[in-house]
Write a protein that holds these residues in place. Sequence first.
Motif, PDB file in Angstrom:
ATOM      1  N   PRO A  83       0.837  -1.202   0.000  1.00  0.00           N
ATOM      2  CA  PRO A  83       0.000   0.000   0.000  1.00  0.00           C
ATOM      3  C   PRO A  83       0.876   1.257   0.000  1.00  0.00           C
ATOM      4  O   PRO A  83       1.935   1.287   0.613  1.00  0.00           O
ATOM      5  CB  PRO A  83      -0.793  -0.116   1.308  1.00  0.00           C
ATOM      6  N   VAL A  84       0.439   2.246  -0.739  1.00  0.00           N
ATOM      7  CA  VAL A  84       1.137   3.531  -0.788  1.00  0.00           C
ATOM      8  C   VAL A  84       0.143   4.577  -0.280  1.00  0.00           C
ATOM      9  O   VAL A  84      -0.718   5.038  -1.024  1.00  0.00           O
ATOM     10  CB  VAL A  84       1.612   3.856  -2.215  1.00  0.00           C
ATOM     11  N   PRO A  85       0.246   4.949   1.002  1.00  0.00           N
ATOM     12  CA  PRO A  85      -0.743   5.868   1.574  1.00  0.00           C
ATOM     13  C   PRO A  85      -0.452   7.327   1.217  1.00  0.00           C
ATOM     14  O   PRO A  85       0.670   7.708   0.906  1.00  0.00           O
ATOM     15  CB  PRO A  85      -0.597   5.641   3.078  1.00  0.00           C
ATOM     16  N   ASN A  86      -1.519   8.114   1.263  1.00  0.00           N
ATOM     17  CA  ASN A  86      -1.418   9.576   1.157  1.00  0.00           C
ATOM     18  C   ASN A  86      -0.746  10.070  -0.113  1.00  0.00           C
ATOM     19  O   ASN A  86       0.080  10.984  -0.062  1.00  0.00           O
ATOM     20  CB  ASN A  86      -0.664  10.144   2.354  1.00  0.00           C
ATOM     21  N   LEU A  87      -1.112   9.502  -1.229  1.00  0.00           N
ATOM     22  CA  LEU A  87      -0.589  10.021  -2.487  1.00  0.00           C
ATOM     23  C   LEU A  87      -1.185  11.401  -2.733  1.00  0.00           C
ATOM     24  O   LEU A  87      -2.367  11.629  -2.499  1.00  0.00           O
ATOM     25  CB  LEU A  87      -0.943   9.085  -3.642  1.00  0.00           C
ATOM     26  N   LEU A  88      -0.410  12.295  -3.193  1.00  0.00           N
ATOM     27  CA  LEU A  88      -0.850  13.666  -3.500  1.00  0.00           C
ATOM     28  C   LEU A  88      -1.408  14.375  -2.273  1.00  0.00           C
ATOM     29  O   LEU A  88      -2.279  15.230  -2.379  1.00  0.00           O
ATOM     30  CB  LEU A  88      -1.891  13.660  -4.623  1.00  0.00           C
ATOM     31  N   PRO A  91      -5.725  11.637   1.885  1.00  0.00           N
ATOM     32  CA  PRO A  91      -5.950  10.275   2.393  1.00  0.00           C
ATOM     33  C   PRO A  91      -6.822   9.444   1.460  1.00  0.00           C
ATOM     34  O   PRO A  91      -6.691   8.227   1.413  1.00  0.00           O
ATOM     35  CB  PRO A  91      -6.635  10.475   3.740  1.00  0.00           C
ATOM     36  N   GLU A  92      -7.735  10.060   0.719  1.00  0.00           N
ATOM     37  CA  GLU A  92      -8.601   9.290  -0.179  1.00  0.00           C
ATOM     38  C   GLU A  92      -7.856   8.812  -1.427  1.00  0.00           C
ATOM     39  O   GLU A  92      -8.391   8.049  -2.214  1.00  0.00           O
ATOM     40  CB  GLU A  92      -9.838  10.092  -0.588  1.00  0.00           C
ATOM     41  N   LYS A  93      -6.635   9.249  -1.589  1.00  0.00           N
ATOM     42  CA  LYS A  93      -5.846   8.857  -2.756  1.00  0.00           C
ATOM     43  C   LYS A  93      -4.825   7.764  -2.418  1.00  0.00           C
ATOM     44  O   LYS A  93      -3.771   7.695  -3.012  1.00  0.00           O
ATOM     45  CB  LYS A  93      -5.088  10.068  -3.330  1.00  0.00           C
ATOM     46  N   ASP A  94      -5.177   6.915  -1.435  1.00  0.00           N
ATOM     47  CA  ASP A  94      -4.292   5.798  -1.128  1.00  0.00           C
ATOM     48  C   ASP A  94      -4.192   4.895  -2.354  1.00  0.00           C
ATOM     49  O   ASP A  94      -5.190   4.576  -2.995  1.00  0.00           O
ATOM     50  CB  ASP A  94      -4.815   4.988   0.054  1.00  0.00           C
ATOM     51  N   GLY A  95      -2.976   4.471  -2.673  1.00  0.00           N
ATOM     52  CA  GLY A  95      -2.767   3.642  -3.852  1.00  0.00           C
ATOM     53  C   GLY A  95      -2.067   2.344  -3.493  1.00  0.00           C
ATOM     54  O   GLY A  95      -1.919   1.987  -2.330  1.00  0.00           O
ATOM     55  N   LYS A  96      -1.655   1.661  -4.532  1.00  0.00           N
ATOM     56  CA  LYS A  96      -0.964   0.392  -4.336  1.00  0.00           C
ATOM     57  C   LYS A  96       0.186   0.334  -5.334  1.00  0.00           C
ATOM     58  O   LYS A  96      -0.001   0.535  -6.528  1.00  0.00           O
ATOM     59  CB  LYS A  96      -1.927  -0.772  -4.568  1.00  0.00           C
ATOM     60  N   GLY A  97       1.383   0.082  -4.817  1.00  0.00           N
ATOM     61  CA  GLY A  97       2.542  -0.091  -5.677  1.00  0.00           C
ATOM     62  C   GLY A  97       2.833  -1.564  -5.875  1.00  0.00           C
ATOM     63  O   GLY A  97       2.520  -2.387  -5.015  1.00  0.00           O
ATOM     64  N   ASP A 155      -0.798   1.952  -8.790  1.00  0.00           N
ATOM     65  CA  ASP A 155      -2.231   2.109  -9.021  1.00  0.00           C
ATOM     66  C   ASP A 155      -2.736   3.233  -8.117  1.00  0.00           C
ATOM     67  O   ASP A 155      -2.618   3.162  -6.900  1.00  0.00           O
ATOM     68  CB  ASP A 155      -2.979   0.811  -8.694  1.00  0.00           C
ATOM     69  N   VAL A 156      -3.300   4.255  -8.739  1.00  0.00           N
ATOM     70  CA  VAL A 156      -3.828   5.396  -7.989  1.00  0.00           C
ATOM     71  C   VAL A 156      -5.315   5.541  -8.314  1.00  0.00           C
ATOM     72  O   VAL A 156      -5.687   5.596  -9.491  1.00  0.00           O
ATOM     73  CB  VAL A 156      -3.095   6.704  -8.382  1.00  0.00           C
ATOM     74  N   PRO A 157      -6.167   5.590  -7.293  1.00  0.00           N
ATOM     75  CA  PRO A 157      -7.606   5.788  -7.578  1.00  0.00           C
ATOM     76  C   PRO A 157      -7.839   7.192  -8.138  1.00  0.00           C
ATOM     77  O   PRO A 157      -7.151   8.142  -7.822  1.00  0.00           O
ATOM     78  CB  PRO A 157      -8.273   5.603  -6.232  1.00  0.00           C
ATOM     79  N   ARG A 158      -8.837   7.309  -8.971  1.00  0.00           N
ATOM     80  CA  ARG A 158      -9.162   8.608  -9.576  1.00  0.00           C
ATOM     81  C   ARG A 158     -10.132   9.379  -8.755  1.00  0.00           C
ATOM     82  O   ARG A 158     -10.891   9.014  -8.016  1.00  0.00           O
ATOM     83  CB  ARG A 158      -9.738   8.391 -10.970  1.00  0.00           C
TER      84      ARG A 158
END
Length: 158
Positions: A83-88, A91-97, A155-158
């Motif tokens: 998990p890659v937390p706090n993208l940009l 908090p709602e933009k948590d992604g996965k590397g 992977d980053v949620p939109r």
Amino acid sequence: MTCMAAAGAATPAVADSVPVGVPLDAVKTTLGVDTPRVATGVPVPVVGAPEAPRHHTGDMLPTPLLPAVPIATELGNTLVTTPVPNLLDRPEKDGKGSLDAPATTLRTRTPGAVLGSPLTMPDGSNFGLPNVVAPKLGLLAPELTGAPTALLGLDVPR
């Protein structure tokens, strides 16, 4: 991928790797952080038959004296996701590397040695006795053939 084996040299059969999942649940429980998921394969090396020594006219010792031994293995499919937390900074933009390395075959040959005798073949002009010469020494270089690849993803949620 090509295997550059010497003519007449046997190449070993390739065994599958043993799949392994790396258990990191204790780290998550102890530290309270999301841990990566790691799945990989442990290579199982398979040793082939060494190259047969050959005798040449005029040489007292076979060539090669220490034959090269082929070894092959399959580097297993490796998948690491985390998990890659706090993208940009959201908090709602948590992604996965992820890191994905597909299985590939790796072939190698051990070093070998060629050694020349310090004596020549019997010499008729020397009453049938061999002559003394400087011995020759040569090393056969090891070989490593393979084409490992990897794909890094995010992977980053939109």
